[in-house]
Enzyme design. Structure first.
Site, mmCIF file in Angstrom:
data_model
loop_
_atom_site.group_PDB
_atom_site.id
_atom_site.type_symbol
_atom_site.label_atom_id
_atom_site.label_comp_id
_atom_site.label_asym_id
_atom_site.label_seq_id
_atom_site.Cartn_x
_atom_site.Cartn_y
_atom_site.Cartn_z
ATOM 1 N N ILE A 75 60.265 6.932 13.937
ATOM 2 C CA ILE A 75 59.658 5.602 13.973
ATOM 3 C C ILE A 75 58.913 5.404 15.294
ATOM 4 O O ILE A 75 59.338 5.907 16.332
ATOM 5 C CB ILE A 75 60.732 4.501 13.742
ATOM 6 C CG1 ILE A 75 60.082 3.135 13.475
ATOM 7 C CG2 ILE A 75 61.751 4.460 14.881
ATOM 8 C CD1 ILE A 75 61.048 2.098 12.911
ATOM 9 N N CYS A 76 57.778 4.711 15.214
ATOM 10 C CA CYS A 76 57.003 4.341 16.399
ATOM 11 C C CYS A 76 56.570 2.886 16.220
ATOM 12 O O CYS A 76 57.264 2.117 15.567
ATOM 13 C CB CYS A 76 55.822 5.289 16.613
ATOM 14 S SG CYS A 76 54.555 5.213 15.320
ATOM 15 N N ARG A 77 55.443 2.496 16.770
ATOM 16 C CA ARG A 77 55.000 1.112 16.616
ATOM 17 C C ARG A 77 54.353 0.873 15.249
ATOM 18 O O ARG A 77 54.640 -0.113 14.588
ATOM 19 C CB ARG A 77 54.028 0.714 17.729
ATOM 20 C CG ARG A 77 53.641 -0.773 17.677
ATOM 21 C CD ARG A 77 52.666 -1.170 18.770
ATOM 22 N NE ARG A 77 51.382 -0.489 18.571
ATOM 23 C CZ ARG A 77 50.771 0.248 19.498
ATOM 24 N NH1 ARG A 77 51.278 0.384 20.708
ATOM 25 N NH2 ARG A 77 49.638 0.848 19.241
ATOM 26 N N GLY A 79 53.453 3.753 12.892
ATOM 27 C CA GLY A 79 53.623 4.854 11.947
ATOM 28 C C GLY A 79 52.751 6.060 12.233
ATOM 29 O O GLY A 79 52.921 7.096 11.597
ATOM 30 N N MET A 103 57.709 0.114 13.805
ATOM 31 C CA MET A 103 58.488 -1.048 14.253
ATOM 32 C C MET A 103 57.785 -2.363 13.918
ATOM 33 O O MET A 103 58.442 -3.387 13.752
ATOM 34 C CB MET A 103 58.763 -0.964 15.755
ATOM 35 C CG MET A 103 59.858 0.013 16.128
ATOM 36 S SD MET A 103 61.485 -0.350 15.394
ATOM 37 C CE MET A 103 61.852 -1.976 16.063
#
Length: 124
Positions: A75-77, A79, A103
């Site tokens: 997961i990141c901000r 995708g 996120m």
């Protein structure tokens, strides 16, 4: 326990929605790996998420011990970085899913966001 899509050996890792990822992590079926920069992680992350910035992962830093032998939910901000992380992990033979929307989508779905101190966090 929710079932995991079979992703081992695929050229392109599969995707999980934030709701699916939350449930898989909550039940212990998978572990969340946040690949954002330290400041982003500190501002707000999914409860229980492990942290390994994408730059480290690409450089060959091993996964945290808590992720050994487990399915990883990258997961990141938004995708994008987590998709790259998922590709790197899949190439290492690790079962991995990218959390679609990152996120940002996690927070929009009303899922919890916390800080390392346990306070309410926010996505930056």
């Amino acid at each position: 326990m929710p079932s995991l899509p079979h992703t081992h050996g695929q050229a392109t890792p599969g995707q999980a929605t934030p709701i699916q990822a939350h449930e898989l992590a909550r039940t212990g079926a998978a572990v969340l790996l946040d690949v954002r920069d330290p400041a982003e992680f500190t501002a707000g992350h999914a409860p229980g998420a492990l942290h390994l910035p994408l730059i480290g992962l690409v450089a060959g830093v091993p996964l945290p011990p808590e992720a050994a032998g487990r399915t990883v939910l990258a997961i990141c901000r938004s995708g994008n970085r987590s998709q790259r992380a998922a590709e790197v992990l899949a190439a290492r033979g690790i079962e991995v899913l990218n959390v679609a929307g990152g996120m940002g989508a996690w927070a929009l779905a009303g899922l919890p966001v916390t800080t390392p101190g346990g306070d309410g966090g926010h996505v930056i």
